[in-house]
Design a protein around this motif. Structure first.
Motif, PDB file in Angstrom:
ATOM      1  N   GLU A  18     -10.992   3.261 -22.736  1.00 31.38           N
ATOM      2  CA  GLU A  18     -10.548   4.338 -21.714  1.00 31.38           C
ATOM      3  C   GLU A  18     -11.128   4.013 -20.190  1.00 31.38           C
ATOM      4  OE1 GLU A  18      -8.471   7.834 -20.342  1.00 31.38           O
ATOM      5  OE2 GLU A  18      -8.312   6.305 -22.101  1.00 31.38           O
ATOM      6  N   ALA A  19     -12.289   3.562 -20.319  1.00 24.90           N
ATOM      7  CA  ALA A  19     -13.024   3.241 -18.989  1.00 24.90           C
ATOM      8  C   ALA A  19     -12.252   2.150 -18.336  1.00 24.90           C
ATOM      9  CB  ALA A  19     -14.466   2.658 -19.374  1.00 24.90           C
ATOM     10  N   ARG A  20     -11.643   0.965 -19.062  1.00 28.77           N
ATOM     11  CA  ARG A  20     -10.781   0.127 -18.494  1.00 28.77           C
ATOM     12  C   ARG A  20      -9.631   0.621 -18.040  1.00 28.77           C
ATOM     13  NH1 ARG A  20     -10.886  -5.607 -19.551  1.00 28.77           N
ATOM     14  NH2 ARG A  20     -12.602  -5.084 -21.081  1.00 28.77           N
ATOM     15  N   ARG A  21      -8.900   1.382 -18.604  1.00 25.21           N
ATOM     16  CA  ARG A  21      -7.886   2.011 -17.879  1.00 25.21           C
ATOM     17  C   ARG A  21      -7.898   2.968 -16.901  1.00 25.21           C
ATOM     18  NH1 ARG A  21      -4.488   6.544 -18.306  1.00 25.21           N
ATOM     19  NH2 ARG A  21      -6.145   7.859 -19.208  1.00 25.21           N
ATOM     20  N   LEU A  22      -8.847   3.549 -16.920  1.00 21.39           N
ATOM     21  CA  LEU A  22      -9.022   4.518 -15.796  1.00 21.39           C
ATOM     22  C   LEU A  22      -9.758   3.806 -14.424  1.00 21.39           C
ATOM     23  CD1 LEU A  22      -9.276   7.422 -14.733  1.00 21.39           C
ATOM     24  CD2 LEU A  22     -11.769   7.703 -15.425  1.00 21.39           C
ATOM     25  N   TRP A  23     -10.414   2.847 -14.776  1.00 19.11           N
ATOM     26  CA  TRP A  23     -10.936   1.912 -13.539  1.00 19.11           C
ATOM     27  C   TRP A  23      -9.665   1.473 -13.038  1.00 19.11           C
ATOM     28  CZ3 TRP A  23     -15.295   1.907 -10.931  1.00 19.11           C
ATOM     29  CH2 TRP A  23     -15.465   1.016 -10.088  1.00 19.11           C
ATOM     30  N   ARG A  24      -8.729   0.852 -13.728  1.00 20.48           N
ATOM     31  CA  ARG A  24      -7.423   0.004 -13.407  1.00 20.48           C
ATOM     32  C   ARG A  24      -6.772   1.161 -12.624  1.00 20.48           C
ATOM     33  NH1 ARG A  24      -6.047  -1.999 -17.530  1.00 20.48           N
ATOM     34  NH2 ARG A  24      -4.449  -0.544 -18.298  1.00 20.48           N
ATOM     35  N   PHE A  25      -6.552   2.431 -13.256  1.00 20.31           N
ATOM     36  CA  PHE A  25      -5.724   3.399 -12.520  1.00 20.31           C
ATOM     37  C   PHE A  25      -6.375   3.678 -11.010  1.00 20.31           C
ATOM     38  CE2 PHE A  25      -4.944   8.045 -11.360  1.00 20.31           C
ATOM     39  CZ  PHE A  25      -3.607   8.165 -11.982  1.00 20.31           C
ATOM     40  N   SER A  26      -7.692   3.977 -10.946  1.00 17.98           N
ATOM     41  CA  SER A  26      -8.102   4.654  -9.718  1.00 17.98           C
ATOM     42  C   SER A  26      -8.545   3.375  -8.834  1.00 17.98           C
ATOM     43  CB  SER A  26      -9.442   5.461 -10.122  1.00 17.98           C
ATOM     44  OG  SER A  26     -10.331   4.434 -10.673  1.00 17.98           O
ATOM     45  N   GLY A  27      -8.311   2.334  -9.125  1.00 19.91           N
ATOM     46  CA  GLY A  27      -8.732   0.937  -8.293  1.00 19.91           C
ATOM     47  C   GLY A  27      -7.410   0.193  -8.088  1.00 19.91           C
ATOM     48  N   ALA A  28      -7.057  -0.833  -8.629  1.00 21.66           N
ATOM     49  CA  ALA A  28      -6.182  -1.806  -8.691  1.00 21.66           C
ATOM     50  C   ALA A  28      -4.730  -0.921  -8.423  1.00 21.66           C
ATOM     51  CB  ALA A  28      -5.948  -2.829  -9.685  1.00 21.66           C
ATOM     52  N   GLU A  29      -4.398   0.159  -9.225  1.00 14.51           N
ATOM     53  CA  GLU A  29      -3.136   0.579  -9.321  1.00 14.51           C
ATOM     54  C   GLU A  29      -2.911   1.601  -7.886  1.00 14.51           C
ATOM     55  OE1 GLU A  29      -2.206   2.701 -12.988  1.00 14.51           O
ATOM     56  OE2 GLU A  29      -2.712   0.808 -14.207  1.00 14.51           O
ATOM     57  N   ALA A  30      -4.124   2.162  -7.827  1.00 20.69           N
ATOM     58  CA  ALA A  30      -4.163   3.023  -6.681  1.00 20.69           C
ATOM     59  C   ALA A  30      -3.780   2.294  -5.485  1.00 20.69           C
ATOM     60  CB  ALA A  30      -5.299   4.137  -6.546  1.00 20.69           C
ATOM     61  N   MET A  31      -4.397   1.340  -5.120  1.00 23.59           N
ATOM     62  CA  MET A  31      -4.294   0.352  -4.130  1.00 23.59           C
ATOM     63  C   MET A  31      -2.929  -0.370  -3.809  1.00 23.59           C
ATOM     64  SD  MET A  31      -7.162   0.903  -2.336  1.00 23.59           S
ATOM     65  CE  MET A  31      -7.006  -0.332  -1.064  1.00 23.59           C
ATOM     66  N   SER A  32      -2.468  -0.887  -5.201  1.00 24.54           N
ATOM     67  CA  SER A  32      -1.081  -1.401  -5.226  1.00 24.54           C
ATOM     68  C   SER A  32       0.095  -0.158  -4.727  1.00 24.54           C
ATOM     69  CB  SER A  32      -0.628  -2.093  -6.470  1.00 24.54           C
ATOM     70  OG  SER A  32      -0.775  -1.081  -7.414  1.00 24.54           O
ATOM     71  N   THR A  33      -0.163   0.944  -5.265  1.00 23.39           N
ATOM     72  CA  THR A  33       0.756   1.960  -4.988  1.00 23.39           C
ATOM     73  C   THR A  33       0.912   2.023  -3.358  1.00 23.39           C
ATOM     74  OG1 THR A  33       0.322   3.029  -6.907  1.00 23.39           O
ATOM     75  CG2 THR A  33       1.613   4.215  -5.410  1.00 23.39           C
ATOM     76  N   VAL A  34      -0.421   2.286  -2.795  1.00 26.27           N
ATOM     77  CA  VAL A  34      -0.369   2.402  -1.379  1.00 26.27           C
ATOM     78  C   VAL A  34       0.287   1.127  -0.642  1.00 26.27           C
ATOM     79  CG1 VAL A  34      -1.746   2.551   0.537  1.00 26.27           C
ATOM     80  CG2 VAL A  34      -2.506   3.857  -1.500  1.00 26.27           C
ATOM     81  N   GLN A  35      -0.121   0.218  -1.115  1.00 26.46           N
ATOM     82  CA  GLN A  35       0.554  -1.185  -0.455  1.00 26.46           C
ATOM     83  C   GLN A  35       2.016  -1.208  -0.537  1.00 26.46           C
ATOM     84  OE1 GLN A  35      -1.677  -4.066  -2.407  1.00 26.46           O
ATOM     85  NE2 GLN A  35      -3.661  -3.819  -1.129  1.00 26.46           N
ATOM     86  N   ARG A  36       2.508  -0.742  -1.621  1.00 30.65           N
ATOM     87  CA  ARG A  36       3.849  -0.963  -2.011  1.00 30.65           C
ATOM     88  C   ARG A  36       4.729   0.216  -0.943  1.00 30.65           C
ATOM     89  NH1 ARG A  36       3.522  -0.765  -6.874  1.00 30.65           N
ATOM     90  NH2 ARG A  36       4.188   1.603  -7.373  1.00 30.65           N
ATOM     91  N   ILE A  37       4.261   1.313  -1.058  1.00 23.94           N
ATOM     92  CA  ILE A  37       4.849   2.465  -0.046  1.00 23.94           C
ATOM     93  C   ILE A  37       4.736   2.077   1.319  1.00 23.94           C
ATOM     94  CG2 ILE A  37       4.445   4.728   0.725  1.00 23.94           C
ATOM     95  CD1 ILE A  37       3.325   5.550  -1.905  1.00 23.94           C
ATOM     96  N   LEU A  38       3.721   1.417   1.834  1.00 25.20           N
ATOM     97  CA  LEU A  38       3.589   0.881   3.152  1.00 25.20           C
ATOM     98  C   LEU A  38       4.652  -0.306   3.428  1.00 25.20           C
ATOM     99  CD1 LEU A  38      -0.396   0.517   3.824  1.00 25.20           C
ATOM    100  CD2 LEU A  38       1.154   2.528   4.260  1.00 25.20           C
ATOM    101  N   ALA A  39       4.757  -1.052   2.405  1.00 20.47           N
ATOM    102  CA  ALA A  39       5.860  -2.132   2.584  1.00 20.47           C
ATOM    103  C   ALA A  39       7.263  -1.391   2.526  1.00 20.47           C
ATOM    104  CB  ALA A  39       5.689  -3.160   1.524  1.00 20.47           C
ATOM    105  N   ASP A  40       7.402  -0.660   1.695  1.00 20.06           N
ATOM    106  CA  ASP A  40       8.817  -0.287   1.463  1.00 20.06           C
ATOM    107  C   ASP A  40       9.408   0.645   2.719  1.00 20.06           C
ATOM    108  OD1 ASP A  40       8.855  -1.288  -1.102  1.00 20.06           O
ATOM    109  OD2 ASP A  40       8.670   0.529  -2.132  1.00 20.06           O
ATOM    110  N   TYR A  41       8.424   1.410   3.132  1.00 22.84           N
ATOM    111  CA  TYR A  41       8.966   2.087   4.547  1.00 22.84           C
ATOM    112  C   TYR A  41       8.289   1.570   5.800  1.00 22.84           C
ATOM    113  CZ  TYR A  41      10.374   5.423   0.853  1.00 22.84           C
ATOM    114  OH  TYR A  41      10.946   5.773  -0.381  1.00 22.84           O
ATOM    115  N   GLU A  42       7.833   0.539   5.811  1.00 22.29           N
ATOM    116  CA  GLU A  42       7.499  -0.074   7.005  1.00 22.29           C
ATOM    117  C   GLU A  42       6.278   0.691   7.831  1.00 22.29           C
ATOM    118  OE1 GLU A  42      11.100  -1.279   8.645  1.00 22.29           O
ATOM    119  OE2 GLU A  42      11.252  -3.427   7.608  1.00 22.29           O
ATOM    120  N   LEU A  43       5.452   1.238   7.172  1.00 26.06           N
ATOM    121  CA  LEU A  43       4.644   2.137   7.929  1.00 26.06           C
ATOM    122  C   LEU A  43       3.690   1.401   8.360  1.00 26.06           C
ATOM    123  CD1 LEU A  43       4.368   4.901   5.009  1.00 26.06           C
ATOM    124  CD2 LEU A  43       5.886   4.788   7.031  1.00 26.06           C
TER     125      LEU A  43
END
Length: 318
Positions: A18-43
């Motif tokens: 569960e630690a592995r899943r939550l760390w990935r969720f709050s780290g790599a997945e959070a950052m990649s979601t932000v990056q994807r939105i910035l790229a998709d909408y050219e922000l």
């Protein structure tokens, strides 16, 4: 990551899987979601990847080594330790004893990001009702009615209550889990020689104290310097004096630094430092609050988790 939950705390409290899943969720997945939105909408939100955690005491380096080792064990190899001499390449200050260079983290202009998200919502046909404070939420045959100061909004699918601790109490029969705190930010006058003369790496920095300081370059060759958390709001004069003291401590070789702006704001803090994110099945309401200072990336990742739950793409809330 989570505010006060380092990799070791997650493993101790949740177990390795569960630690592995939550760390990935709050780290790599959070950052990649932000990056994807910035790229998709050219922000353009001043995004820059990477940040430093600077050690204010030599003993803090041992904890950083342990944390980096545990993060690697959880599948995250983005941390690089920096020694007491090498840190001078990143920060023009001799008060630190080394640092953890986190290639995954970063910096962003939060208001620009909020405006960018509003723009993205508008492009997708979402209606944003400003100045429509919700006084009550009631169930009805069609879903939920949100009773506002000047009208009503019908929510057919569900309600997401992502309210601040100062919002009206819309779930009166539920135990509150967050309390308000006050945090502070300042911005310097333009730096003589440019902000790179203070932060050659131009990376965002925060230190290893419990009441952290953080600083990063912003537009106009200025330095944003923030931190602290108090139970009552300080006066502007006390805030300015505090940050000038911190600035002159960290960059004591400079006698020309001065502040142009200081301000404070309220944040919601949970007892254990983790965001309170839940679904009240009996009410049909999602409730998310208590970001504890880590909301910029987490709000977006948890928002995606809620939208995925709408579409039955996950089971995080069931």
């Amino acid at each position: 990551g989570l505010a006060r939950w380092d990799a070791g705390t997650m493993v101790d409290q949740l177990g390795e899987a569960e630690a592995r899943r939550l760390w990935r969720f709050s780290g790599a997945e959070a950052m990649s979601t932000v990056q994807r939105i910035l790229a998709d909408y050219e922000l353009d939100v001043g995004y820059r990847q990477g940040h430093l955690t600077a050690a204010v005491h030599p003993g803090h380096m041992a904890g950083m080594l342990t944390d980096a080792d545990l993060r690697r064990h959880l599948g995250d190899d983005s941390v690089e330790l920096v020694g007491a001499h090498q840190i001078q390449e990143f920060i023009a200050s001799d008060v630190y004893h080394g640092a953890a260079f986190d290639h995954l983290g970063g910096q962003v202009h939060p208001l620009a990001l909020s405006r960018g998200l509003a723009y993205a919502l508008h492009k997708n046909g979402v209606k944003i009702h400003e100045k429509s404070r919700v006084q009550a939420i009631t169930k009805c045959a069609q879903g939920h009615q949100l009773i506002c100061d000047s009208g009503r909004v019908l929510a057919r699918k569900s309600v997401v209550l992502a309210a601040h601790v100062q919002a009206p109490d819309l779930l009166p029969d539920r135990m509150p889990t967050a309390v308000p705190g006050y945090t502070y930010v300042s911005v310097t006058k333009p730096i003589e020689g440019g902000v790179q003369s203070l932060i050659p790496s131009l990376l965002a920095v925060y230190d290893s104290r419990i009441q952290i300081d953080y600083f990063r370059p912003v537009a106009g060759e200025r330095l944003l310097y923030g931190g602290l958390g108090t139970g009552t709001r300080w006066s502007p004069e006390k805030t300015r004096d505090y940050f000038m003291g911190r600035l002159t401590h960290v960059f004591h070789q400079r006698d020309d630094l001065a502040l142009d702006f200081c301000w404070s704001g309220t944040f919601d803090l949970t007892l254990n430092g983790a965001t309170d994110s839940r679904y009240y099945e009996d009410l049909g309401i999602y409730s998310v609050h208590g970001w504890s200072g880590h909301g910029v990336a987490q709000t977006i990742r948890i928002g995606k988790a809620i939208s995925d739950d709408f579409l039955a793409k996950n089971e995080d809330y069931r």
